[in-house]
Design an enzyme around this catalytic site. Sequence first.
Site, PDB file in Angstrom:
ATOM      1  CB  SER A   8      -0.908   0.021   1.231  1.00 47.47           C
ATOM      2  OG  SER A   8      -1.413   1.339   1.409  1.00 47.47           O
ATOM      3  CG  HIS A  33      -3.883  -1.620  -1.401  1.00 53.40           C
ATOM      4  ND1 HIS A  33      -4.990  -2.387  -1.716  1.00 53.40           N
ATOM      5  CD2 HIS A  33      -4.256  -0.850  -0.351  1.00 53.40           C
ATOM      6  CE1 HIS A  33      -5.981  -2.089  -0.885  1.00 53.40           C
ATOM      7  NE2 HIS A  33      -5.561  -1.148  -0.039  1.00 53.40           N
ATOM      8  CG  ASP A  35      -5.090   2.325   1.095  1.00 52.61           C
ATOM      9  OD1 ASP A  35      -6.033   1.518   1.009  1.00 52.61           O
ATOM     10  OD2 ASP A  35      -3.948   2.007   1.499  1.00 52.61           O
ATOM     11  CG  MET A  37      -8.347   7.185   2.947  1.00 49.79           C
ATOM     12  SD  MET A  37      -7.332   7.328   4.419  1.00 49.79           S
ATOM     13  CE  MET A  37      -6.522   5.722   4.384  1.00 49.79           C
ATOM     14  CG  HIS A  66      -9.246   0.061  -0.131  1.00 50.24           C
ATOM     15  ND1 HIS A  66      -8.580  -0.140   1.069  1.00 50.24           N
ATOM     16  CD2 HIS A  66     -10.571   0.091   0.184  1.00 50.24           C
ATOM     17  CE1 HIS A  66      -9.465  -0.214   2.053  1.00 50.24           C
ATOM     18  NE2 HIS A  66     -10.672  -0.066   1.551  1.00 50.24           N
ATOM     19  CG  MET A  68     -11.184   3.173   2.653  1.00 52.52           C
ATOM     20  SD  MET A  68      -9.587   3.210   3.470  1.00 52.52           S
ATOM     21  CE  MET A  68      -8.509   3.254   2.034  1.00 52.52           C
ATOM     22  CG  MET A 137     -11.448  -2.820   5.618  1.00 60.11           C
ATOM     23  SD  MET A 137      -9.986  -2.425   4.648  1.00 60.11           S
ATOM     24  CE  MET A 137      -8.917  -1.662   5.870  1.00 60.11           C
ATOM     25  N   GLY A 142      -8.708   3.943   7.448  1.00 61.69           N
ATOM     26  CA  GLY A 142      -8.431   5.368   7.655  1.00 61.69           C
ATOM     27  C   GLY A 142      -6.954   5.667   7.841  1.00 61.69           C
ATOM     28  N   GLY A 144      -2.724   3.921   7.984  1.00 58.00           N
ATOM     29  CA  GLY A 144      -1.756   2.837   7.925  1.00 58.00           C
ATOM     30  C   GLY A 144      -1.151   2.629   9.304  1.00 58.00           C
ATOM     31  CG  ASP A 175      -6.132  -2.986   3.420  1.00 58.26           C
ATOM     32  OD1 ASP A 175      -5.051  -2.741   3.982  1.00 58.26           O
ATOM     33  OD2 ASP A 175      -6.767  -2.148   2.736  1.00 58.26           O
ATOM     34  N   GLY A 176      -4.715  -4.526   6.398  1.00 52.50           N
ATOM     35  CA  GLY A 176      -4.570  -3.821   7.658  1.00 52.50           C
ATOM     36  C   GLY A 176      -3.751  -4.579   8.686  1.00 52.50           C
ATOM     37  N   GLY A 177      -2.615  -4.014   9.055  1.00 53.88           N
ATOM     38  CA  GLY A 177      -1.817  -4.593  10.136  1.00 53.88           C
ATOM     39  C   GLY A 177      -1.120  -5.898   9.796  1.00 53.88           C
TER      40      GLY A 177
HETATM   41  C1  DX5 Z   1      -6.161   1.457   5.836  1.00 56.17           C
HETATM   42  C2  DX5 Z   1      -5.759   1.158   4.411  1.00 56.17           C
HETATM   43  C3  DX5 Z   1      -4.676   0.145   4.338  1.00 56.17           C
HETATM   44  C4  DX5 Z   1      -3.387   0.579   4.953  1.00 56.17           C
HETATM   45  C5  DX5 Z   1      -2.571  -0.624   5.300  1.00 56.17           C
HETATM   46  O1  DX5 Z   1      -7.244   2.312   5.829  1.00 56.17           O
HETATM   47  O2  DX5 Z   1      -6.858   0.641   3.697  1.00 56.17           O
HETATM   48  O3  DX5 Z   1      -4.481  -0.286   3.000  1.00 56.17           O
HETATM   49  O4  DX5 Z   1      -2.635   1.413   4.113  1.00 56.17           O
HETATM   50  O5  DX5 Z   1      -1.442  -0.234   5.993  1.00 56.17           O
HETATM   51  P1  DX5 Z   1      -0.755  -1.194   7.064  1.00 56.17           P
HETATM   52  O6  DX5 Z   1      -0.319  -2.431   6.346  1.00 56.17           O
HETATM   53  O7  DX5 Z   1       0.382  -0.376   7.580  1.00 56.17           O
HETATM   54  O8  DX5 Z   1      -1.776  -1.515   8.134  1.00 56.17           O
HETATM   55 ZN    ZN Z   2      -6.440  -0.352   1.724  1.00 56.92          ZN
END
Ligand code: DX5
Ligand code: ZN
Length: 215
Positions: A8, A33, A35, A37, A66, A68, A137, A142, A144, A175-177
Amino acid sequence: MSVLIAPSILSADFLNLGKDIEMLNNSDADWIHVDVMDGMFVPNISFGFPVIEAVASVAKKPLDIHLMIEKPERFIQQFVKAGASYLSFHYEGAVHLHRTVQMVKETGTKCGVVLNPHTSVGVLLDILPDLDFVLLMSVNPGYGGQKFIPGSLRKIEAMRKLRDSLNPDCLIEVDGGINEANAADVVAAGADVLVAGNAVFKSANPLDAIIKLKA
Ligand code: DX5
Ligand code: ZN
């Protein structure tokens, strides 16, 4: 099939974005990826069309955009034009989900629906046969760099069962963490595609981090 990795660029170095895309071009990453927002659907604003178009002009890997954003149907054509190969938007932000999925599919772009951590995979029952991928998710969208929500593993397992019975070709993206420590569990639970922001871009060796996530 080995797991696909989608770094991402939310965690990339925006002052040197071209350099980071070049790094991904020469890496084992499968998708890039992106993101988006809007400050309404999520409490943050990332970037828009000019940045995505610039990325698309040098990226040699498919862009996985993606969204959001609220009412994603307003911008489908523009994101396709900006360079989306994979385009996903949230179940929670699209009232006429079926219509919006068809809008994406008519363009030939691969279409995915995203679920927030609290949204049960059961809501996808009637739309799943139409989807190319689903994005689960594993953090609240919102930002990273957040911590993986452990209950996501059971949800991925449930999604896997649903997918296998209703649409075996539909990919499951998470996606996430995601990091080196939990990637194997996420894949074992049923993920086909791993998004990783911080685990790649905050690593001392991003190329190596991508290889390790894939392994
Ligand atoms: C969060 C995004 C993710 C984010 C992932 O809202 O959709 O794609 O960038 O970042 P990491 O891998 O650091 O959690
Ligand atoms: Zn994402």
